[in-house]
Write an enzyme that holds these catalytic residues in place. Structure first.
Site, mmCIF file in Angstrom:
data_model
loop_
_atom_site.group_PDB
_atom_site.id
_atom_site.type_symbol
_atom_site.label_atom_id
_atom_site.label_comp_id
_atom_site.label_asym_id
_atom_site.label_seq_id
_atom_site.Cartn_x
_atom_site.Cartn_y
_atom_site.Cartn_z
ATOM 1 N N LYS A 121 -0.593 -9.005 0.810
ATOM 2 C CA LYS A 121 -0.775 -9.139 2.264
ATOM 3 C C LYS A 121 -2.244 -9.373 2.589
ATOM 4 C CE LYS A 121 3.374 -6.469 3.009
ATOM 5 N NZ LYS A 121 3.485 -5.954 1.618
ATOM 6 N N CYS A 240 8.817 -0.734 2.533
ATOM 7 C CA CYS A 240 9.922 -1.468 1.892
ATOM 8 C C CYS A 240 11.027 -0.473 1.546
ATOM 9 C CB CYS A 240 9.439 -2.218 0.656
ATOM 10 S SG CYS A 240 8.668 -1.178 -0.584
HETATM 11 C C1 LIG Z 1 3.446 -0.733 -0.659
HETATM 12 S S1 LIG Z 1 2.019 -0.695 -1.619
HETATM 13 C C2 LIG Z 1 1.015 -1.875 -0.776
HETATM 14 C C3 LIG Z 1 1.361 -3.302 -1.105
HETATM 15 C C4 LIG Z 1 0.309 -4.260 -0.600
HETATM 16 N N1 LIG Z 1 0.081 -4.102 0.820
HETATM 17 C C5 LIG Z 1 0.694 -5.701 -0.888
HETATM 18 O O1 LIG Z 1 1.286 -6.362 -0.032
HETATM 19 O O2 LIG Z 1 0.395 -6.188 -1.990
HETATM 20 C C6 LIG Z 1 1.284 0.801 -1.144
HETATM 21 C C7 LIG Z 1 -0.127 1.015 -1.632
HETATM 22 O O3 LIG Z 1 -0.625 2.180 -0.989
HETATM 23 C C8 LIG Z 1 -1.543 2.794 -1.839
HETATM 24 N N2 LIG Z 1 -1.747 4.160 -1.329
HETATM 25 C C9 LIG Z 1 -1.008 5.270 -1.589
HETATM 26 N N3 LIG Z 1 -1.510 6.301 -0.897
HETATM 27 C C10 LIG Z 1 -2.573 5.844 -0.202
HETATM 28 C C11 LIG Z 1 -3.518 6.430 0.657
HETATM 29 N N4 LIG Z 1 -3.447 7.723 0.953
HETATM 30 N N5 LIG Z 1 -4.501 5.667 1.164
HETATM 31 C C12 LIG Z 1 -4.585 4.347 0.867
HETATM 32 N N6 LIG Z 1 -3.718 3.733 0.036
HETATM 33 C C13 LIG Z 1 -2.731 4.461 -0.479
HETATM 34 C C14 LIG Z 1 -0.911 2.678 -3.217
HETATM 35 O O4 LIG Z 1 -1.893 2.797 -4.214
HETATM 36 C C15 LIG Z 1 -0.270 1.284 -3.135
HETATM 37 O O5 LIG Z 1 -1.151 0.352 -3.709
#
Ligand SMILES: C[S@@+](CC[C@H](N)C(=O)[O-])C[C@H]1O[C@@H](n2cnc3c(N)ncnc32)[C@H](O)[C@@H]1O
Length: 476
Positions: A121, A240
């Site tokens: 994204k 998702c």
């Molecule tokens: C659904 S994935 C994101 C996918 C990404 N937006 C994409 O489209 O490629 C969720 C992400 O949130 C991160 N994450 C988890 N907890 C988080 C936090 N407290 N703060 C920031 N990022 C976090 C994870 O490491 C993971 O990479």
């Protein structure tokens, strides 16, 4: 009933009452997910990507609602075609493109991607902003940001800074953002078609304690997004997963807390068969406005599952607006590169330099406004390696600007291009076209698209300088 269908039935039974046409949903969950790619408009067009893929035997269909995206059969492996490494396209699931489509970031804006890795994204917003302004790509996991940086290099993005912070504590001193995406960590049920349905033992079930923990973290992330967004700005919350506890319940809690300072805007995408959000679940009622959220049920568009809600911050605290950093507009090595490749005078227009004292000189959009604090991990596109003599244009720079080179750029046929990517030396006879003025760096192209950098030796050999790490990613 076959085993895959039974597994899906067990895994998603709790949503049976919510899902329109349960049998069609189960059928869909036992089929593999079609592949989706989108053309990088900084380098090519969707039609050109479709033709290149068709020549290689891959038939694609344009997506009606998304002018860049193509749908391909489930067995299409995005990395099996050289166009991926040449930055001509990016692989991203169809429904995963909905949140940024609804965020609608504009050129020159300052946009925060709070949970960014692996960067799909981030890339989508960076090109939607025409490679201008600021995309701050943050993730709590430093290791996962490597993937974001790889996308930045491959697609030639000059408007992205990467940061590592827990999103719920993202420093307000970073200044105001026009738009914020919270693509939250979640229980990922909507990705089932990526392979879970095939496995003998389906993924571990998410228990209620874990759901509660996730929902609390998601709400904290959304709260911080609201704080850091400018009044009048837009926040998109997406997951998702199907679980209302992680979707409507989280947005409902925020709407209650924020009262009149936030509005929920309809999340509708013409041409995409989205369903409304849920307002009633297991005896709990959510704000009726949540009907305006978007649910992507997999069987509606033969896709994965997604949830998207669009919020507008109406008023509240306005944080300081950050201006562009103190960066020099140019650097002497750029003049040498311009001369070596006879690039047009405006080749670096709209770009400034950053980091000229370190390992790399980076190029940045001139209106990029990265946070002063926290200092970003990386800013812009690594363009020139400064620790070698003469300084070496990076593969990322070659791919981004190479098509404008008027000399020292050579065209290779398919076999030689493959050998170049495998880092094998090439003799002069393998070069199909282009003019070389003398020993030194040359840009290497295939089908008119620049693939990377080589070195032309005094003995008339072309040494490949294709990155070792990228070679490892090549299809075998
Ligand atoms: C659904 S994935 C994101 C996918 C990404 N937006 C994409 O489209 O490629 C969720 C992400 O949130 C991160 N994450 C988890 N907890 C988080 C936090 N407290 N703060 C920031 N990022 C976090 C994870 O490491 C993971 O990479």
């Amino acid at each position: 009933m076959d085993a895959a269908r039974q597994r899906a039935e067990r895994a998603f039974q709790r949503y049976r009452g919510l899902i329109p046409d349960w049998p069609a949903f189960l059928d869909c969950m036992t089929r593999p997910l079609p592949a989706t790619v989108w053309a990088n408009p900084l380098r090519t067009s969707r039609d050109a990507v479709a033709s290149l893929l068709a020549e290689a035997g891959y038939r694609s269909q344009p997506l009606a609602w998304d002018p860049l995206a193509l749908r391909l059969p489930a067995d299409f492996a995005a990395g099996s075609h050289w166009g991926l490494l040449a930055g001509l396209y990016q692989s991203q699931e169809e429904v995963s493109r909905l949140p940024v489509h609804l965020l609608d970031p504009q050129p020159g804006e300052r946009v925060l991607d709070l949970c960014a890795a692996p960067g799909n994204k981030t890339a989508q917003m960076a090109v939607a902003m025409a490679n201008t302004g600021t995309v701050a790509a943050n993730d709590v996991q430093r290791g996962r940001l490597t993937a974001v940086r790889q996308v930045v290099k491959r697609l030639g993005l000059v408007n992205v800074s990467t940061l590592v912070r827990p999103g719920q504590e993202f420093p307000l001193r970073a200044g105001a953002f026009d738009r914020v995406l919270v693509d939250a960590p979640c229980s990922c049920e909507g990705t089932w078609r990526k392979g879970a349905w095939r496995r003998e033992d389906p993924p571990r079930e998410v228990d209620s304690a874990e759901r509660e923990w996730l929902a609390a973290r998601q709400l904290d992330l959304l709260r911080r997004a609201l704080q850091i967004c400018s009044p009048g700005g837009r926040i998109v919350y997406s997951t998702c997963t199907f679980a209302p506890e992680e979707n409507e319940a989280v947005v409902d809690a925020l709407l209650r807390e924020a009262g009149a300072s936030v509005a929920l805007r309809p999340a509708r995408v013409p041409g995409f068969p989205g369903a409304p959000g849920i307002t009633d679940w297991q005896g709990r009622r959510y704000d009726v406005r949540l009907e305006g959220a978007l649910r992507a049920w997999p069987h509606a568009a033969d896709s994965g599952g997604f949830f998207v809600a669009v919020l507008e911050k109406l008023d509240g605290r306005a944080l300081a607006r950050v201006g562009p950093g103190p960066v020099p507009p140019s650097h002497p090595v750029l003049e040498r590169i311009q001369a070596r490749f006879d690039l047009p005078a405006d080749a670096f227009a709209g770009l400034v330099c950053h980091g000229g004292e370190g390992r790399y000189l980076n190029l940045l959009a001139a209106d990029h406004r990265w946070p002063r604090w926290p200092a970003p991990e990386t800013t812009g596109l690594p363009a020139v390696g400064l620790q070698v003599k003469p300084p070496k244009p990076t593969t990322a720079l070659a791919m981004a600007l190479g098509d404008r080179a008027r000399c020292n750029r050579v065209e290779l046929g398919a076999a030689a291009a493959e050998a170049f990517r495998q880092r094998r030396p090439l003799s002069g006879e393998t070069i199909a076209g282009g003019q070389i003025t003398g020993p030194g760096h040359v840009l290497v192209a295939h089908r008119g698209y620049t693939l990377g950098v080589g070195r032309w030796t005094a003995e008339g050999m072309l040494e490949s300088q294709f990155p070792k790490a990228w070679k490892r990613n090549l299809p075998v």
